[in-house]
Design an enzyme around this catalytic site. Structure first.
Site, mmCIF file in Angstrom:
data_model
loop_
_atom_site.group_PDB
_atom_site.id
_atom_site.type_symbol
_atom_site.label_atom_id
_atom_site.label_comp_id
_atom_site.label_asym_id
_atom_site.label_seq_id
_atom_site.Cartn_x
_atom_site.Cartn_y
_atom_site.Cartn_z
ATOM 1 N NE ARG A 54 32.466 61.454 80.566
ATOM 2 C CZ ARG A 54 32.308 62.416 79.686
ATOM 3 N NH1 ARG A 54 31.736 63.564 80.029
ATOM 4 N NH2 ARG A 54 32.727 62.309 78.462
ATOM 5 C CB ALA A 56 40.650 63.628 77.799
ATOM 6 N NE ARG A 99 38.346 56.220 82.593
ATOM 7 C CZ ARG A 99 37.416 56.715 81.775
ATOM 8 N NH1 ARG A 99 36.867 57.901 82.050
ATOM 9 N NH2 ARG A 99 37.040 56.064 80.701
ATOM 10 C CD GLN A 205 30.414 57.878 77.951
ATOM 11 O OE1 GLN A 205 29.718 57.154 77.243
ATOM 12 N NE2 GLN A 205 31.582 57.478 78.420
ATOM 13 C CG ASP A 246 39.708 60.172 75.676
ATOM 14 O OD1 ASP A 246 38.820 60.110 74.805
ATOM 15 O OD2 ASP A 246 39.485 60.389 76.880
ATOM 16 C CE LYS A 257 33.980 56.750 75.935
ATOM 17 N NZ LYS A 257 34.597 55.816 76.915
HETATM 18 O O1 MRU Z 1 35.155 57.350 79.072
HETATM 19 P P1 MRU Z 1 35.003 58.840 79.005
HETATM 20 O O2 MRU Z 1 33.599 59.300 79.173
HETATM 21 O O3 MRU Z 1 35.968 59.540 79.916
HETATM 22 O O4 MRU Z 1 35.433 59.180 77.517
HETATM 23 C C1 MRU Z 1 35.368 60.520 77.093
HETATM 24 C C2 MRU Z 1 35.689 60.693 75.666
HETATM 25 O O5 MRU Z 1 36.034 59.779 74.965
HETATM 26 C C3 MRU Z 1 35.663 62.101 75.146
HETATM 27 O O6 MRU Z 1 35.255 62.130 73.816
HETATM 28 C C4 MRU Z 1 37.087 62.680 75.241
HETATM 29 O O7 MRU Z 1 37.577 62.541 76.534
HETATM 30 C C5 MRU Z 1 37.143 64.086 74.853
HETATM 31 S S1 MRU Z 1 36.441 65.103 76.109
HETATM 32 C C6 MRU Z 1 36.684 66.730 75.790
#
Ligand code: MRU
Length: 356
Positions: A54, A56, A99, A205, A246, A257
Site C-alpha cells: 500500500r 501511492a 484502488r 499505518q 495519493d 489518508k
Molecule cells: O491506504 P494507504 O495505506 O495506501 O494510504 C497511504 C497514504 O495515504 C499515504 O500517505 C500516501 O499514499 C503517500 S505514500 C508515500
C-alpha cells in the site's frame, strides 16, 4: 536487482524476484516480518486490494512489476509481440481496478501501456522491454524520494519536532519514503529531534508501519492516537506537520489518508507549517482542483473490528472513506523531487514541470 545502493538493507517493500513480485506483507507488521510472492498479475492485484502492499508510489510500482511478470509468464505461448500485448491487456485493466485514489497506479500502468503499444518483434523482446520499464519505475521512485527528502529537510529548523500521519515511508515507496524521506534526510543532517506518528485509524499505518520503520533506524518516534494531534500542537510539542499524498490536483489540493484534512485544519489554527511531500508521479494536472478526486470507500470491517475483535455492535452502519482532500489554502509548501513549491501552487507546479 539494481545498481542503486539500498535505502535500508532491512526490508524490501516491493521488488522483482525472478518471475515473482516479492512484497513484505504489510497486513501483519509489526508482529510478523514475512513476504508474499505473487507470480501472476491477478495475485499482484489481490495483494494491492488486500493491502499487502500500500502507499501511492508502492502501489504503482507493484502494478508495473505485475504487468512485467504477467508478460514474462505469457511470452512463451505468444506468437509475437502483438499477440503478447493483447494477452497482457486484461491484466492491466484488472490492476487498474484495484484502488481508485492513488494516481501513481494509473501513471505507472500508462507507462506500461506505452511500452505495450509500441510492440513489435518477438514476444520475448516485448516481455524484456516491459521488465526494463517496470524496473526503471522502481529505480526512479527511489531516486525521487531521496531528492525529495533533501529538499524537504532544508525547510526544517534545527531541532525540529515533526508530526506525521499514515505511512509515507519506505513501506509506501521503493524505499526511503516521501514524508519519511524528509524525516530520514533531516535526521541524517542532524536537524530532526523527534517524530510524532499518528496511529491512523482504522488501518493503523502510523502505529504499525511508520513506528516500525523509524524504530528500525533508531529515529526517535512516539505514537499518538489521531485525536491527540491537535492537543499536541496546542501544548507546543509540534514544530511542523509533514504528510505524503495519493493525488495532487493542479491547484495543489492534496488527497491523502483520511484524517489529513483535520490535521491541516489544526496546524493552520496553531500557526504551524503543513508540508505535503510527493513525487511528481502523484500529480494529476488534468484535475483543476481536488473536488473530483475519487475517494475509495474501504470495507466496513476495517472499522468494526481490530483483528478478530469486534468493536462496533453488529448491524450498526459504519463509514470508511480511506482518503480526504486537503485544500491548497491549508498547505504551506509542496515538496517534490524537483524542488519545493510555495503558493500559489498552480503556477508553481507548472513552472516546476517546465523545469524552470
Ligand atoms: O491506504 P494507504 O495505506 O495506501 O494510504 C497511504 C497514504 O495515504 C499515504 O500517505 C500516501 O499514499 C503517500 S505514500 C508515500
Amino acid at each position: 536487482m539494481t545498481a542503486i545502493d539500498r535505502p535500508h538493507a532491512a526490508f524490501d517493500t516491493v521488488v522483482l524476484a525472478g518471475d515473482a513480485v516479492r512484497m513484505i506483507d504489510q497486513r501483519v507488521l509489526p508482529d510478523t516480518e514475512t513476504y508474499v510472492h505473487a507470480v501472476t498479475a491477478e495475485e499482484v492485484a489481490h495483494a494491492i486490494r488486500e493491502m499487502v502492499v500500500r502507499g501511492a508510489p508502492a502501489i504503482g510500482i507493484a502494478a508495473a512489476l505485475g504487468v512485467a511478470i504477467e508478460a514474462g509468464r505469457l511470452a512463451a505461448d505468444a506468437r509475437d509481440a502483438r499477440a503478447l500485448a493483447q494477452a497482457v491487456g486484461p491484466a492491466i485493466e484488472r490492476l487498474a481496478a484495484t484502488r481508485p485514489t492513488a494516481v501513481n497506479l494509473f501513471w505507472a500502468l500508462d507507462r506500461m501501456r506505452r511500452v505495450l503499444s509500441s510492440a513489435s518483434g518477438t514476444a520475448t523482446t516485448l516481455a524484456t522491454a516491459l521488465r526494463t520499464e517496470a524496473q526503471a519505475i522502481w529505480e526512479e521512485d527511489l531516486r525521487m524520494c531521496r531528492a525529495m527528502g533533501d529538499h524537504g529537510a532544508a525547510l526544517l529548523a534545527p531541532g525540529c519536532r515533526l508530526l506525521t500521519h499514515c505511512n509515507a515511508g519506505g513501506l509506501a515507496t521503493a524505499g526511503y519514503g516521501t514524508a519519511l524521506g524528509v524525516v530520514r534526510s533531516a535526521w541524517r543532517q542532524g536537524r530532526l529531534r523527534s517524530v510524532l506518528a499518528d496511529e491512523t485509524r482504522p488501518f493503523l499505518q502510523g502505529a504499525r508501519l511508520t513506528a516500525w520503520e523509524l524504530q528500525k533506524e533508531a529515529i526517535p518516534v512516539t505514537v499518538i492516537t489521531d485525536n491527540m494531534a491537535a492537543w499536541m500542537m496546542k501544548t507546543g510539542e509540534v514544530d511542523a506537520v509533514i504528510v505524503g499524498a495519493d493525488r495532487v490536483a493542479a491547484n495543489g489540493d492534496a488527497a491523502n489518508k483520511i484524517g489529513t484534512y483535520g490535521l491541516a485544519l489544526a496546524a493552520h489554527a496553531h500557526g504551524l507549517p503543513f508540508y505535503v511531500a510527493f513525487p511528481t508521479s502523484t500529480l494529476d494536472l488534468a484535475r483543476p482542483t481536488g473536488e473530483s478526486i475519487p475517494i475509495e470507500e474501504r470495507p466496513a470491517r476495517e472499522v468494526t473490528h481490530v483483528g478478530d475483535k469486534r468493536l462496533v455492535p453488529a448491524d450498526v452502519p459504519v463509514r470508511n472513506p480511506a482518503f480526504d482532500v486537503t485544500p491548497a489554502s491549508l498547505i504551506t509548501a509542496l515538496v517534490t523531487e524537483r524542488g519545493v513549491v510555495r503558493p500559489p501552487f498552480g503556477p508553481g507546479l507548472q513552472k516546476l514541470l517546465a523545469g524552470s
